[in-house]
Write an enzyme that holds these catalytic residues in place. Structure first.
Site, PDB file in Angstrom:
ATOM      1  N   ARG A   1       1.047  -1.081  -0.050  1.00  0.00           N
ATOM      2  CA  ARG A   1       0.059   0.142   0.050  1.00  0.00           C
ATOM      3  C   ARG A   1       0.868   1.358   0.078  1.00  0.00           C
ATOM      4  NH1 ARG A   1      -5.413   1.538   3.448  1.00  0.00           N
ATOM      5  NH2 ARG A   1      -6.127  -0.002   1.845  1.00  0.00           N
TER       6      ARG A   1
ATOM      7  N   HIS B   1      -7.387   0.691  -6.545  1.00  0.00           N
ATOM      8  CA  HIS B   1      -7.595  -0.080  -5.441  1.00  0.00           C
ATOM      9  C   HIS B   1      -8.109  -1.583  -5.913  1.00  0.00           C
ATOM     10  CE1 HIS B   1      -7.804  -1.081  -1.408  1.00  0.00           C
ATOM     11  NE2 HIS B   1      -8.449  -0.622  -0.753  1.00  0.00           N
TER      12      HIS B   1
ATOM     13  N   GLN C   1      -9.895  -3.873  -3.639  1.00  0.00           N
ATOM     14  CA  GLN C   1     -11.137  -3.493  -3.132  1.00  0.00           C
ATOM     15  C   GLN C   1     -12.276  -3.704  -3.830  1.00  0.00           C
ATOM     16  OE1 GLN C   1     -12.231  -1.634  -0.011  1.00  0.00           O
ATOM     17  NE2 GLN C   1     -14.004  -2.448  -0.712  1.00  0.00           N
TER      18      GLN C   1
ATOM     19  N   ASP D   1     -17.898   7.014  -1.758  1.00  0.00           N
ATOM     20  CA  ASP D   1     -16.552   6.646  -0.869  1.00  0.00           C
ATOM     21  C   ASP D   1     -16.249   8.228  -0.334  1.00  0.00           C
ATOM     22  OD1 ASP D   1     -14.154   5.862   0.074  1.00  0.00           O
ATOM     23  OD2 ASP D   1     -13.142   5.699  -1.597  1.00  0.00           O
TER      24      ASP D   1
ATOM     25  N   CYS E   1     -16.718   1.631   0.468  1.00  0.00           N
ATOM     26  CA  CYS E   1     -15.661   0.548   0.856  1.00  0.00           C
ATOM     27  C   CYS E   1     -15.069   1.090   2.144  1.00  0.00           C
ATOM     28  CB  CYS E   1     -14.523   0.699  -0.101  1.00  0.00           C
ATOM     29  SG  CYS E   1     -13.881   2.672  -0.256  1.00  0.00           S
TER      30      CYS E   1
ATOM     31  N   ARG F   1     -13.765  -8.875   1.973  1.00  0.00           N
ATOM     32  CA  ARG F   1     -12.277  -8.392   1.353  1.00  0.00           C
ATOM     33  C   ARG F   1     -11.538  -9.869   1.814  1.00  0.00           C
ATOM     34  NH1 ARG F   1     -10.271  -3.421   1.383  1.00  0.00           N
ATOM     35  NH2 ARG F   1      -8.566  -4.423   0.528  1.00  0.00           N
TER      36      ARG F   1
HETATM   37  N1   CP Z   1     -11.300   0.031   2.291  1.00  0.00           N
HETATM   38  C1   CP Z   1      -9.980  -0.162   2.611  1.00  0.00           C
HETATM   39  O1   CP Z   1      -9.165  -0.213   1.836  1.00  0.00           O
HETATM   40  O2   CP Z   1      -9.948   0.181   4.006  1.00  0.00           O
HETATM   41  P1   CP Z   1      -8.583   0.321   4.802  1.00  0.00           P
HETATM   42  O3   CP Z   1      -7.927   1.736   4.247  1.00  0.00           O
HETATM   43  O4   CP Z   1      -9.028   0.277   6.135  1.00  0.00           O
HETATM   44  O5   CP Z   1      -7.535  -0.654   4.441  1.00  0.00           O
END
Ligand code: CP
Length: 303
Positions: free
Chosen positions: A103, A130, A133, A220, A260, A288
């Protein structure tokens, strides 16, 4: 040959359905026994330079339940923060571990890791995309609606990384997606150029335009990680894009509401919508875990 997952289009439509089949099996299997040790003996790193709740925890649990070993590496505590190159880091890690989940900010960084490592690299969010997701999101729609055929998704809010991956995923899966964004926060042209089925993607600045016949209404945060300095300005610009009872007055009865997470309750969505009967956000978050387990099995040819 190793397979990376840097963008949703690293998979074919058939492969996504194969991952959905594995997801269903693993989700059912977990009710009987959480441990399904197909990754026994493998160590997978998680290199995160941004905060995370869902992605980090679901991947760590996924790796544990699949019998593997996860190693969390925060950006600040590795030598990358002191200038060691991605190339050198990737080549060294290739001598120790069997996969890396990243990430970070720049999409180019995950591409660079994939280029110089001999293991699968998974994009756990960049500023641009992403994909993990939306793998869970499309599975959730498939699970709730029983099909992805003739589904219409309406996304309301910021044309951000999640929006980009939804657009590319919808294009790949043949799903109509309609985006309502303020002019200044439209999805990137770079992403829109990658869309092959242009007729499937519609964009408008009017948040009311695509509500009536939507099967899925998705929003979002208006303030993604890195946008915090613009929070107050964004709050004003996005005000009319809040998903609330008034905006949803004309929806189909059986639409599903998706987000998300994390949500800024009272900003992009009202409590009564995110907590309401059409909301599937916590099933979506749970998925997830299941879809990422399936993705790992797929990338390591274990099912
Ligand atoms: N939706 C998502 O990626 O959540 P986090 O940022 O908590 O990993």
């Amino acid at each position: 040959m190793k397979r990376d997952f840097l963008r949703i289009k690293d998979l074919t439509r058939d492969e996504i359905y194969k991952i959905f089949d594995i997801t269903k099996k693993l989700k059912n299997q977990r009710k009987k026994n959480r441990i399904f040790p197909v990754l026994k003996g493998l160590s997978i790193g998680l290199l995160f330079t941004k905060p995370s709740t869902r992605t980090r925890v679901s991947f760590e649990v996924a790796i544990y339940e699949l019998g593997g070993n996860s190693i969390y590496l925060s950006g600040e505590t590795t030598q990358i923060s002191r200038g060691e190159t991605v190339k050198d880091t990737a080549k060294v890690l290739s001598r120790y571990i069997d996969g890396l989940i990243i990430r970070t900010y720049e999409q180019e960084e995950v591409e660079e890791f994939a280029k110089w490592s001999n293991f699968p690299v998974i994009n756990a969010l960049t500023d641009l995309l992403h994909p993990c997701q939306v793998l869970a999101d499309f599975f959730t729609i498939y699970e709730k609606k029983g099909t992805l055929k003739n589904i219409k998704i309406t996304y309301i809010g910021d044309g951000n990384n999640v929006c980009h991956s939804l657009i590319l995923g919808a294009d790949l899966l043949g799903i109509e997606i309609r985006i309502s964004c303020p002019e200044k926060y439209m999805p990137s042209e770079k992403i829109l150029k990658q869309v092959e089925n242009k007729n499937l993607v519609k964009i408008d600045t009017n948040p009311e335009r695509f509500i009536q016949d939507a099967d899925v209404i998705y929003t979002d945060t208006w303030v993604s990680m890195g946008d915090e300095k613009e929070a107050e300005e964004r709050k004003k610009i996005f005000k009319s894009y809040q998903v609330n009872r008034k905006l949803l007055e004309s929806t189909k009865k059986d639409f599903i509401f998706m987000h998300c997470l994390p949500a800024h309750r009272g900003w992009e969505v009202e409590d009564e919508i995110i907590d309401g009967k059409n909301s599937v956000v916590f099933d979506q978050a749970e998925n997830r875990l299941h879809t990422q387990k399936a993705l790992l099995c797929f990338l390591y040819h274990k099912l």
